[in-house]
Scaffold this motif. Structure first.
Motif, PDB file in Angstrom:
ATOM      1  N   ASP A   1       3.001  19.493 -10.947  1.00 56.94           N
ATOM      2  CA  ASP A   1       2.402  18.395 -10.204  1.00 56.94           C
ATOM      3  C   ASP A   1       1.963  17.296 -11.157  1.00 56.94           C
ATOM      4  O   ASP A   1       2.166  17.354 -12.358  1.00 56.94           O
ATOM      5  N   THR A   2       1.353  16.262 -10.596  1.00 54.03           N
ATOM      6  CA  THR A   2       0.987  15.097 -11.394  1.00 54.03           C
ATOM      7  C   THR A   2      -0.113  15.396 -12.395  1.00 54.03           C
ATOM      8  O   THR A   2      -0.366  14.600 -13.293  1.00 54.03           O
ATOM      9  N   THR A   3      -0.782  16.515 -12.251  1.00 53.20           N
ATOM     10  CA  THR A   3      -1.843  16.867 -13.188  1.00 53.20           C
ATOM     11  C   THR A   3      -1.353  17.759 -14.306  1.00 53.20           C
ATOM     12  O   THR A   3      -2.106  18.126 -15.186  1.00 53.20           O
ATOM     13  N   GLY A   4      -0.087  18.142 -14.272  1.00 52.94           N
ATOM     14  CA  GLY A   4       0.455  19.007 -15.301  1.00 52.94           C
ATOM     15  C   GLY A   4       0.330  20.472 -14.980  1.00 52.94           C
ATOM     16  O   GLY A   4       0.723  21.324 -15.766  1.00 52.94           O
ATOM     17  N   ASN A   5      -0.213  20.840 -13.814  1.00 53.11           N
ATOM     18  CA  ASN A   5      -0.329  22.235 -13.433  1.00 53.11           C
ATOM     19  C   ASN A   5       1.015  22.762 -12.962  1.00 53.11           C
ATOM     20  O   ASN A   5       1.896  22.007 -12.576  1.00 53.11           O
ATOM     21  N   SER A   6       1.161  24.089 -12.964  1.00 50.92           N
ATOM     22  CA  SER A   6       2.425  24.705 -12.581  1.00 50.92           C
ATOM     23  C   SER A   6       2.492  24.991 -11.091  1.00 50.92           C
ATOM     24  O   SER A   6       3.155  25.918 -10.669  1.00 50.92           O
ATOM     25  N   PHE A   7       1.758  24.249 -10.315  1.00 46.34           N
ATOM     26  CA  PHE A   7       1.798  24.380  -8.875  1.00 46.34           C
ATOM     27  C   PHE A   7       2.274  23.058  -8.281  1.00 46.34           C
ATOM     28  O   PHE A   7       2.040  21.996  -8.854  1.00 46.34           O
ATOM     29  N   PRO A   8       2.940  23.111  -7.142  1.00 50.86           N
ATOM     30  CA  PRO A   8       3.370  21.859  -6.507  1.00 50.86           C
ATOM     31  C   PRO A   8       2.174  20.974  -6.165  1.00 50.86           C
ATOM     32  O   PRO A   8       1.086  21.462  -5.866  1.00 50.86           O
ATOM     33  N   ASP A   9       2.397  19.694  -6.208  1.00 52.23           N
ATOM     34  CA  ASP A   9       1.355  18.736  -5.858  1.00 52.23           C
ATOM     35  C   ASP A   9       1.373  18.566  -4.344  1.00 52.23           C
ATOM     36  O   ASP A   9       2.101  17.748  -3.802  1.00 52.23           O
TER      37      ASP A   9
ATOM     38  N   ILE B   1     -15.824  21.440   0.017  1.00 47.93           N
ATOM     39  CA  ILE B   1     -14.426  21.475  -0.430  1.00 47.93           C
ATOM     40  C   ILE B   1     -13.771  22.802  -0.055  1.00 47.93           C
ATOM     41  O   ILE B   1     -12.588  22.841   0.315  1.00 47.93           O
ATOM     42  N   LEU B   2     -14.514  23.891  -0.133  1.00 47.44           N
ATOM     43  CA  LEU B   2     -13.961  25.168   0.317  1.00 47.44           C
ATOM     44  C   LEU B   2     -13.601  25.112   1.805  1.00 47.44           C
ATOM     45  O   LEU B   2     -12.551  25.613   2.229  1.00 47.44           O
ATOM     46  N   ALA B   3     -14.474  24.497   2.600  1.00 47.12           N
ATOM     47  CA  ALA B   3     -14.175  24.352   4.030  1.00 47.12           C
ATOM     48  C   ALA B   3     -12.920  23.512   4.232  1.00 47.12           C
ATOM     49  O   ALA B   3     -12.069  23.827   5.075  1.00 47.12           O
ATOM     50  N   ILE B   4     -12.784  22.436   3.451  1.00 47.85           N
ATOM     51  CA  ILE B   4     -11.594  21.585   3.553  1.00 47.85           C
ATOM     52  C   ILE B   4     -10.344  22.372   3.174  1.00 47.85           C
ATOM     53  O   ILE B   4      -9.308  22.294   3.848  1.00 47.85           O
ATOM     54  N   TRP B   5     -10.419  23.152   2.097  1.00 49.91           N
ATOM     55  CA  TRP B   5      -9.256  23.935   1.665  1.00 49.91           C
ATOM     56  C   TRP B   5      -8.845  24.923   2.754  1.00 49.91           C
ATOM     57  O   TRP B   5      -7.656  25.082   3.051  1.00 49.91           O
ATOM     58  N   ILE B   6      -9.817  25.572   3.356  1.00 52.05           N
ATOM     59  CA  ILE B   6      -9.525  26.556   4.404  1.00 52.05           C
ATOM     60  C   ILE B   6      -8.862  25.879   5.603  1.00 52.05           C
ATOM     61  O   ILE B   6      -7.880  26.383   6.160  1.00 52.05           O
ATOM     62  N   ILE B   7      -9.376  24.715   6.003  1.00 49.29           N
ATOM     63  CA  ILE B   7      -8.810  24.020   7.161  1.00 49.29           C
ATOM     64  C   ILE B   7      -7.395  23.536   6.861  1.00 49.29           C
ATOM     65  O   ILE B   7      -6.481  23.700   7.682  1.00 49.29           O
ATOM     66  N   LEU B   8      -7.190  22.950   5.685  1.00 48.99           N
ATOM     67  CA  LEU B   8      -5.858  22.457   5.337  1.00 48.99           C
ATOM     68  C   LEU B   8      -4.854  23.595   5.178  1.00 48.99           C
ATOM     69  O   LEU B   8      -3.652  23.406   5.397  1.00 48.99           O
ATOM     70  N   ASN B   9      -5.332  24.765   4.799  1.00 46.52           N
ATOM     71  CA  ASN B   9      -4.449  25.919   4.585  1.00 46.52           C
ATOM     72  C   ASN B   9      -4.647  26.984   5.660  1.00 46.52           C
ATOM     73  O   ASN B   9      -4.437  28.175   5.408  1.00 46.52           O
ATOM     74  N   HIS B  10      -5.030  26.558   6.861  1.00 45.65           N
ATOM     75  CA  HIS B  10      -5.374  27.532   7.898  1.00 45.65           C
ATOM     76  C   HIS B  10      -4.200  28.433   8.263  1.00 45.65           C
ATOM     77  O   HIS B  10      -4.395  29.579   8.671  1.00 45.65           O
ATOM     78  N   GLN B  11      -2.963  27.952   8.098  1.00 45.52           N
ATOM     79  CA  GLN B  11      -1.814  28.803   8.400  1.00 45.52           C
ATOM     80  C   GLN B  11      -1.635  29.900   7.354  1.00 45.52           C
ATOM     81  O   GLN B  11      -1.109  30.973   7.655  1.00 45.52           O
ATOM     82  N   ARG B  12      -2.065  29.634   6.137  1.00 45.92           N
ATOM     83  CA  ARG B  12      -1.923  30.625   5.070  1.00 45.92           C
ATOM     84  C   ARG B  12      -3.058  31.653   5.073  1.00 45.92           C
ATOM     85  O   ARG B  12      -2.888  32.762   4.564  1.00 45.92           O
ATOM     86  N   VAL B  13      -4.211  31.269   5.615  1.00 43.99           N
ATOM     87  CA  VAL B  13      -5.383  32.143   5.529  1.00 43.99           C
ATOM     88  C   VAL B  13      -5.108  33.504   6.155  1.00 43.99           C
ATOM     89  O   VAL B  13      -5.544  34.544   5.642  1.00 43.99           O
ATOM     90  N   ASN B  14      -4.380  33.521   7.258  1.00 44.58           N
ATOM     91  CA  ASN B  14      -4.108  34.788   7.946  1.00 44.58           C
ATOM     92  C   ASN B  14      -2.813  35.443   7.498  1.00 44.58           C
ATOM     93  O   ASN B  14      -2.379  36.431   8.095  1.00 44.58           O
TER      94      ASN B  14
ATOM     95  N   LEU C   1      -9.302  20.966  -5.028  1.00 42.88           N
ATOM     96  CA  LEU C   1      -8.350  21.662  -4.161  1.00 42.88           C
ATOM     97  C   LEU C   1      -7.195  22.241  -4.968  1.00 42.88           C
ATOM     98  O   LEU C   1      -6.720  23.358  -4.695  1.00 42.88           O
ATOM     99  N   ARG C   2      -6.741  21.517  -5.967  1.00 39.61           N
ATOM    100  CA  ARG C   2      -5.653  22.021  -6.813  1.00 39.61           C
ATOM    101  C   ARG C   2      -6.098  23.250  -7.605  1.00 39.61           C
ATOM    102  O   ARG C   2      -5.324  24.204  -7.791  1.00 39.61           O
ATOM    103  N   LYS C   3      -7.333  23.246  -8.073  1.00 36.55           N
ATOM    104  CA  LYS C   3      -7.845  24.420  -8.777  1.00 36.55           C
ATOM    105  C   LYS C   3      -7.937  25.622  -7.837  1.00 36.55           C
ATOM    106  O   LYS C   3      -7.636  26.758  -8.226  1.00 36.55           O
ATOM    107  N   LEU C   4      -8.348  25.366  -6.606  1.00 34.08           N
ATOM    108  CA  LEU C   4      -8.406  26.453  -5.627  1.00 34.08           C
ATOM    109  C   LEU C   4      -7.013  26.998  -5.328  1.00 34.08           C
ATOM    110  O   LEU C   4      -6.847  28.210  -5.114  1.00 34.08           O
ATOM    111  N   ASP C   5      -6.016  26.132  -5.295  1.00 36.78           N
ATOM    112  CA  ASP C   5      -4.638  26.605  -5.118  1.00 36.78           C
ATOM    113  C   ASP C   5      -4.284  27.617  -6.196  1.00 36.78           C
ATOM    114  O   ASP C   5      -3.704  28.680  -5.923  1.00 36.78           O
ATOM    115  N   GLN C   6      -4.629  27.295  -7.430  1.00 34.45           N
ATOM    116  CA  GLN C   6      -4.273  28.171  -8.547  1.00 34.45           C
ATOM    117  C   GLN C   6      -4.977  29.520  -8.452  1.00 34.45           C
ATOM    118  O   GLN C   6      -4.422  30.554  -8.827  1.00 34.45           O
TER     119      GLN C   6
END
Length: 596
Positions: free
Chosen positions: A19-27, A137-150, A224-229
């Motif tokens: 991603d644009t930050t240099g992390n090995s996860f998609p942006d 931010i944790l609440a935002i991550w959960i809502i944006l990734n609600h399909q993945r949570v389950n 959010l990107r750190k939480l992805d990792q």
């Protein structure tokens, strides 16, 4: 908690994009402009928009009456936590109207909603926050990734639960009571290192006194990107496709049309679109290059197919202007695309708007409203022209005007032309071709020539009387062949027809022949106006004229010519042929009746 025993920020050697930050996860996150707001979006949940604005608060009454699809987080709404499932409005909070020590933190409330089966794909949602602390931010991550949570295979689910529980205790009760989370000591220590890592930037900014100057949206994305990792399993995003939503619009029956950008082809993209939008997707436009799009019908049971969409896009697109003989939108009933050579000049928002217009054409009430609006414009212009004719004092301006120019008839049509032109300049400024202001196209409109001649032979066409021809013949001919037909055609086949055509299908130079709604509507108003003018110009009493054959003939001829002129306007794409045929009909009437 085996999946938390390794260092939470140590990633394996995956083949994911950087991603644009240099992390090995998609942006997966981006910031867009939405009106006056900057919104944060996730490419895997394009229907969710997060607005993080410092100091944002909403009063109790406003929060309860918020538009459907609204979620308030952590102190934005000045009201107790609530879930309004009927209106799709939620307030996840532990500040107002509750005992904070006995109430779950915002991130815990969000997690419970998602675990209980919350599906946010059914509509557009706006999530509001006023400060990006870790709880929010944790609440935002959960809502944006609600399909993945389950999805137990997609994320480190137990790690998410533990992190949310610990942060919830800390946010509600304070750091000193973190042991109330009930987590084992070694896990508690590891999660505290995670929290410290997530909050490092926040603490440094606050220590330096720069927190209030922080771009909250950019900061939220970085966390959010750190939480992805930490939370998403390595390899889970290998099949992530960079799909950027450019525009979206609601259609009908819980269906939407979207414009997306991606490097994939439309057929490769279909399963990913289904994953993103579920069964809501009716039509999708895929942008491959700047001005080139592929259109695809995703729902086979849409009330109309892409043929109707092409017609609307060709009517709207400045690159096409409804013309034939140029590159156009086209294809089959389920897949097609934009003009191939130069592409389209429509924006993504205009493309989805055209899709909605096709659906709304089927609404009878909208057609009635459009007709009434067009009639209001028409009557206002006619009233202004009549008022001008009744107060026509050209001798006050120019003493050398001819007798004909001093007449109310000349004043009426002069005012009608000027007011219509001014109105057209305002209404048709951006898309003049939709109002017939362009050169003629096609040739088959010449087939209607006999109807114009027949209308003239009936003697029912409106023309100047013999008195004006006797006193000022040049002006009389100019009025009969230029001013009168041009002013009427600009008003009825230009302005009125163009306004009605915004929500209706009309002919073009290569379409089948049919009576369109705008042709019929403009003819009704035209015949009414001619009938009123006949009454105004009659020499005898009004009641006598109302029962005379003169009025009936004038209205019937106006109706016949109005239909013919409307079809000429549509098949030629221009009001010029309609004006010429009107002048021809008037000339025929003058030569056969008035001047004999």
């Amino acid at each position: 908690m085996e999946d938390t025993d390794q260092s939470p920020f140590t990633l394996g050697n995956g083949n994911l994009k950087t991603d644009t930050t240099g992390n090995s996860f998609p942006d997966r996150y981006a910031i867009k402009e939405a009106g006056t707001d900057r919104v944060l979006t996730c490419l895997e949940a394009p229907n969710l928009q997060v607005i993080v604005k410092a100091g944002l608060t909403v009063a109790t009454s406003a929060a309860r009456k918020a538009p459907p699809g609204t979620i308030y987080l952590d102190g934005v709404a000045q009201v107790e936590p609530f879930l309004d499932h009927d209106r799709k409005v939620y307030n996840l909070d532990h500040h107002e109207g509750c005992v904070r020590a006995f109430t779950l933190a915002t991130c815990e409330q969000a997690l419970i909603m998602c675990v209980k089966g919350l599906d946010l794909r059914d509509r557009e949602w706006k999530i509001f926050a006023n400060e990006p602390d870790l709880d929010t931010i944790l609440a935002i991550w959960i809502i944006l990734n609600h399909q993945r949570v389950n999805n137990r295979e997609a994320i480190n689910r137990r790690a998410l639960f533990a992190l949310v529980r610990l942060e919830g205790v800390i946010d509600s009760l304070g750091l000193e009571l973190r042991e109330l989370s009930g987590l084992p000591a070694d896990l508690l220590q590891k999660l505290m290192r995670v929290i410290d890592r997530l909050r490092t930037d926040e603490l440094e900014r606050k220590k330096a006194g720069e927190w209030t100057k922080t771009d909250y949206s950019e900061y939220t994305i970085s966390v959010l990107r750190k939480l992805d990792q930490f939370l998403i399993k390595v390899g889970e995003l290998d099949d992530f496709k960079g799909i950027e939503e450019l525009a979206r619009i609601e259609l009908t029956n819980n269906r939407i049309a979207v414009v997306v950008a991606s490097d994939l082809g439309i057929y490769e993209l279909e399963p990913h679109l289904t994953k993103l939008y579920g069964n809501r997707l009716g039509w999708v436009a895929l942008r491959k290059e700047k001005n080139n799009y592929t259109l695809r019908q995703m729902d086979l049971f849409m009330p109309v197919n892409l043929e109707d969409v092409y017609q609307r896009l060709n009517y709207t697109d400045p690159a096409v202007k409804g013309r034939m003989g140029v590159n156009r939108w086209g294809g089959s009933g389920d897949i097609g695309g934009s003009p191939r050579d130069l592409g389209t000049k429509l924006s993504p928002a205009e493309i989805v708007s055209a899709c909605r217009d096709v659906i709304e054409k089927r609404s009878d009430i909208r057609h009635v409203k459009r007709f009434l609006l067009s009639a209001l414009f028409c009557l206002s212009i006619l009233f202004a022209a009549v008022a001008t004719a009744q107060n026509w004092p050209p001798t006050l301006w120019l003493s050398r005007l001819s007798t004909g120019m001093r007449s109310q008839e000349f004043g009426y049509y002069s005012a009608l032309l000027i007011v219509t032109l001014v109105t057209l300049a305002i209404v048709a400024f951006r898309r003049p071709w939709q109002f017939g202001i362009m050169l003629p196209a096609g040739k088959d409109w010449w087939r209607i020539l006999p109807i114009a001649v027949i209308c003239g032979l009936t003697g029912g066409m409106l023309t100047p009387d013999k008195t004006m021809f006797a006193t000022d013949p040049y002006l009389a001919w100019a009025l009969a062949l230029v001013l009168l037909p041009l002013s009427l055609e600009l008003l009825f086949r230009g302005l009125v027809h163009g306004m009605m055509a915004q929500l209706a299908s009309i002919q073009d130079s290569e379409s089948r022949w049919f009576f369109s709604g705008p042709t019929i509507g403009s003819t009704l108003l035209y015949a009414t106006a001619i009938g009123i003018q006949t009454l105004m110009l009659a020499d005898g009493p009004i009641m006598t004229t109302l029962t005379s054959s003169l009025l009936i003939k004038a209205v019937l001829v106006a109706g016949m010519f109005g239909v013919a002129a409307g079809m000429i306007r549509e098949r030629s794409h221009s009001i010029l042929p309609a004006w010429l045929f009107h002048a021809l009909a008037a000339l025929t009437a003058l030569l056969v009746y008035r001047l004999m």
